[in-house]
Design a protein around this motif. Structure first.
Motif, PDB file in Angstrom:
ATOM      1  N   MET A  27      -6.408  30.844  42.579  1.00 41.64           N
ATOM      2  CA  MET A  27      -7.071  31.708  42.936  1.00 41.64           C
ATOM      3  C   MET A  27      -7.354  32.141  44.086  1.00 41.64           C
ATOM      4  SD  MET A  27      -9.992  31.361  39.915  1.00 41.64           S
ATOM      5  CE  MET A  27     -10.276  29.678  39.830  1.00 41.64           C
ATOM      6  N   ARG A  28      -7.672  33.391  44.583  1.00 39.72           N
ATOM      7  CA  ARG A  28      -7.840  33.612  46.177  1.00 39.72           C
ATOM      8  C   ARG A  28      -9.228  33.487  46.689  1.00 39.72           C
ATOM      9  NH1 ARG A  28      -2.460  33.392  47.786  1.00 39.72           N
ATOM     10  NH2 ARG A  28      -1.220  33.966  46.469  1.00 39.72           N
ATOM     11  N   GLN A  29     -10.043  34.441  46.559  1.00 43.70           N
ATOM     12  CA  GLN A  29     -11.406  34.524  47.250  1.00 43.70           C
ATOM     13  C   GLN A  29     -12.253  33.918  46.134  1.00 43.70           C
ATOM     14  OE1 GLN A  29      -9.429  37.252  48.067  1.00 43.70           O
ATOM     15  NE2 GLN A  29      -8.833  36.150  49.785  1.00 43.70           N
ATOM     16  N   ALA A  30     -12.224  32.765  45.604  1.00 44.13           N
ATOM     17  CA  ALA A  30     -12.799  32.224  44.400  1.00 44.13           C
ATOM     18  C   ALA A  30     -14.185  31.781  44.947  1.00 44.13           C
ATOM     19  CB  ALA A  30     -11.707  31.211  43.761  1.00 44.13           C
ATOM     20  N   GLY A  31     -14.463  31.765  46.225  1.00 41.34           N
ATOM     21  CA  GLY A  31     -15.608  31.453  46.519  1.00 41.34           C
ATOM     22  C   GLY A  31     -16.795  32.048  45.927  1.00 41.34           C
ATOM     23  N   ILE A  32     -16.655  33.444  45.770  1.00 41.29           N
ATOM     24  CA  ILE A  32     -17.885  34.165  44.686  1.00 41.29           C
ATOM     25  C   ILE A  32     -18.160  33.266  43.542  1.00 41.29           C
ATOM     26  CG2 ILE A  32     -17.827  36.201  43.597  1.00 41.29           C
ATOM     27  CD1 ILE A  32     -17.722  37.119  46.590  1.00 41.29           C
ATOM     28  N   ALA A  87     -26.457  34.079  45.593  1.00 36.57           N
ATOM     29  CA  ALA A  87     -25.534  33.128  46.184  1.00 36.57           C
ATOM     30  C   ALA A  87     -24.101  33.507  46.078  1.00 36.57           C
ATOM     31  CB  ALA A  87     -25.467  31.758  45.525  1.00 36.57           C
ATOM     32  N   MET A  88     -23.930  34.378  44.970  1.00 38.60           N
ATOM     33  CA  MET A  88     -22.471  34.916  44.933  1.00 38.60           C
ATOM     34  C   MET A  88     -22.381  35.857  45.718  1.00 38.60           C
ATOM     35  SD  MET A  88     -22.187  34.792  40.869  1.00 38.60           S
ATOM     36  CE  MET A  88     -20.571  35.267  40.476  1.00 38.60           C
ATOM     37  N   ALA A  89     -23.404  36.816  46.011  1.00 37.75           N
ATOM     38  CA  ALA A  89     -23.256  37.861  46.822  1.00 37.75           C
ATOM     39  C   ALA A  89     -22.948  37.595  48.310  1.00 37.75           C
ATOM     40  CB  ALA A  89     -24.334  38.765  46.748  1.00 37.75           C
ATOM     41  N   ASN A  90     -23.533  36.416  48.611  1.00 40.08           N
ATOM     42  CA  ASN A  90     -23.540  36.065  49.927  1.00 40.08           C
ATOM     43  C   ASN A  90     -22.434  34.975  50.616  1.00 40.08           C
ATOM     44  OD1 ASN A  90     -25.582  37.555  50.991  1.00 40.08           O
ATOM     45  ND2 ASN A  90     -26.972  36.565  49.644  1.00 40.08           N
ATOM     46  N   ALA A  91     -21.571  34.507  49.415  1.00 39.49           N
ATOM     47  CA  ALA A  91     -20.626  33.335  49.658  1.00 39.49           C
ATOM     48  C   ALA A  91     -19.586  33.807  50.890  1.00 39.49           C
ATOM     49  CB  ALA A  91     -20.053  33.230  48.242  1.00 39.49           C
ATOM     50  N   PRO A  92     -19.511  32.578  51.507  1.00 35.14           N
ATOM     51  CA  PRO A  92     -18.396  32.500  52.740  1.00 35.14           C
ATOM     52  C   PRO A  92     -17.067  32.573  51.673  1.00 35.14           C
ATOM     53  CG  PRO A  92     -20.059  30.874  53.067  1.00 35.14           C
ATOM     54  CD  PRO A  92     -20.347  31.389  51.797  1.00 35.14           C
TER      55      PRO A  92
END
Ligand code: TLP
Length: 348
Positions: free
Chosen positions: A233-238, A21-26
Motif C-alpha cells: 500500500m502507498r499512503q496507508a498512514g491514513i 487522527a486519520m485526517a491529520n496523519a503524517p
C-alpha cells in the motif's frame, strides 16, 4: 452507528478520535518504507506482542495468507482445526495461491486442538506424503463462540512444533479479547508462535487492517509475499493512524464487551424457546439456538427486530436457527436491555 448491529464486531465504525487522527496523519510511500505512521504502527504492534517486527496488511485474511505462504512452499502441509477460519472462511486461498495442503483435526469445544491429534497429524518422511511445515491455532476460536486459548496450552503446541522443526502461526484476529478474558498480556499468549496475525478492524474499531508480526527475518520475507499478493500500500498512514488508536486505547476496554455479552446471554436464557448456555460465554460472542416451536418464523424475527427495534442480526440461514451474536464498542448496556426486551416480546 445507525443500527444496533449484532452480526459481528467487523461492523464497527471508526470512533470520532480515529476519524480525526486519520485526517491529520503524517504519510509517505509505504512501499518505499517511508510512511511514518505505518512504521509506528508496525513497531508498536510488534512490541505489544513481544515480536521483533510487524507488517500492516489489509485484512485478517491477508495476514493469515501472507503468513502461510511465507512459512510453507507448494505441496507442503499445514495442520489446523476443521473449524478454523483459515480452513473454512478464507476462500481456500492457501491452496489456491500457494499450493499449501491443509490437514484438519477436530476443534474441541474449548477451542483447542487435541495435542495427540496434532502429533498424529505430523507426517513421517516418506515420498508419498506431503511434508508437514506449519501448525495453525486460532485465538480466540470463533466457531466455538470466541473461546480464549490459554498460554499454557499454546506453549505445549509450541513445544510439539519445536520438537518436529515446524512453525507455529496464530490467527489472533481477536487475540486482545483472549488476553482480556484471561487477564494476561497478549505477548504471553503468543510467546511460542513464529507468527501472529491480529485484526485492528474488529472489536478494536479501526476501519481497515490487520498486523502480522514475527521475527525480523520472517517479516522481511512476508513483505515480499504481501507485495506479490498485491498488498503493498502507498499512503496507508491514513489507515494506520486509526490502527494506532485501536492498539493503544481500544485494546484496554474489551472487558466491557465481554460483560455485555454475558449480560445478554443471561437475559436470553430467561426467554422461552431460546437454548443457550451462558457459562460458555467467555469473550464477545454468544452462540444460541431457537427451537422450532417459537411463535414466529426466523425470517419474521429478523424483519421485526430490524423494523420495530432497530436491531440487525445475522448468523442464521434458512432451516437453521443456530445464531451467533457479537458485542462490541457500539453496543452499550442500555442496548443489551433493549435487545432482551425485544426478544422477550417477539418470542413470548
Ligand atoms: N471473521 C468474520 C467472518 O469472516 C466470519 C467474522 O464476522 O467473525 N480470523 C478470524 C478468527 C476471523 O473471525 C476473521 C473474520 C478473519 C480471520 C478474517 O478477517 P478479515 O475479515 O479481516 O479478512
Amino acid at each position: 452507528m445507525d443500527y444496533i448491529d449484532l452480526r459481528s464486531d467487523t461492523v464497527t465504525w471508526p470512533t470520532p478520535a480515529m476519524r480525526e487522527a486519520m485526517a491529520n496523519a503524517p504519510v509517505g510511500d509505504d512501499v518505499y518504507g517511508e510512511d511514518p505512521t505505518v512504521n509506528q504502527l508496525e513497531a508498536e504492534a510488534a512490541a505489544k506482542l513481544g515480536k521483533e517486527a510487524g507488517l500492516f496488511v489489509s485484512s485478517g485474511t491477508m495476514g493469515n495468507l501472507t503468513a502461510v505462504l511465507t512459512h510453507c512452499g507448494r505441496g507442503q502441509e499445514m495442520i489446523l482445526g476443521n473449524q478454523a477460519h483459515i480452513f473454512r472462511s478464507e476462500a481456500g486461498s492457501a491452496a489456491a495461491f500457494g499450493g499449501v495442503h491443509p490437514f484438519t483435526v477436530p476443534v474441541q469445544p474449548d477451542g483447542t486442538l487435541a495435542l495427540d491429534d496434532i502429533r498424529a497429524a505430523i507426517r513421517q518422511e516418506n515420498e508419498h506424503f506431503p511434508r508437514t511445515r506449519l501448525i495453525c491455532l486460532e485465538n480466540t476460536q470463533g466457531a466455538t463462540g470466541g473461546m480464549p486459548i490459554s498460554a499454557e496450552y499454546t506453549e505445549q503446541v509450541g513445544q510439539i512444533a519445536r520438537e518436529h522443526g515446524l512453525k507455529l502461526h496464530i490467527d489472533g484476529a481477536r487475540i486482545f479479547n483472549a488476553a482480556a478474558a484471561l487477564g494476561i498480556p497478549a505477548s504471553e499468549l503468543v510467546a511460542p508462535a513464529d507468527s501472529v496475525s491480529f485484526c485492528l478492524s474488529k472489536g478494536l474499531c479501526a476501519p481497515v487492517g490487520s498486523v502480522l508480526v514475527g521475527s525480523k527475518e520472517f517479516i522481511a520475507e512476508a513483505r515480499r509475499t504481501r507485495k506479490a499478493l498485491g498488498g503493498g500500500m502507498r499512503q496507508a498512514g491514513i489507515l494506520a493512524a486509526a490502527g494506532l488508536i485501536a492498539l493503544r486505547k481500544m485494546t484496554e476496554r474489551l472487558a466491557e464487551d465481554h460483560a455485555n455479552a454475558c449480560a445478554l446471554a443471561e437475559g436470553l436464557a430467561t426467554i422461552p424457546h431460546i437454548r443457550i448456555d451462558p457459562t460458555r460465554v467467555r469473550t464477545n460472542m454468544i452462540l444460541f439456538s431457537i427451537d422450532e416451536t417459537m411463535p414466529i418464523s426466523i425470517e419474521e424475527l429478523v424483519t421485526r427486530l430490524k423494523n420495530d427495534y432497530n436491531i440487525v442480526i445475522g448468523g442464521y440461514s434458512n432451516g437453521r436457527t443456530q445464531i451467533r451474536w457479537v458485542t462490541h464498542y457500539w453496543i452499550t448496556r442500555e442496548h443489551v436491555d433493549h435487545i432482551i426486551h425485544a426478544m422477550r416480546t417477539l418470542l413470548s
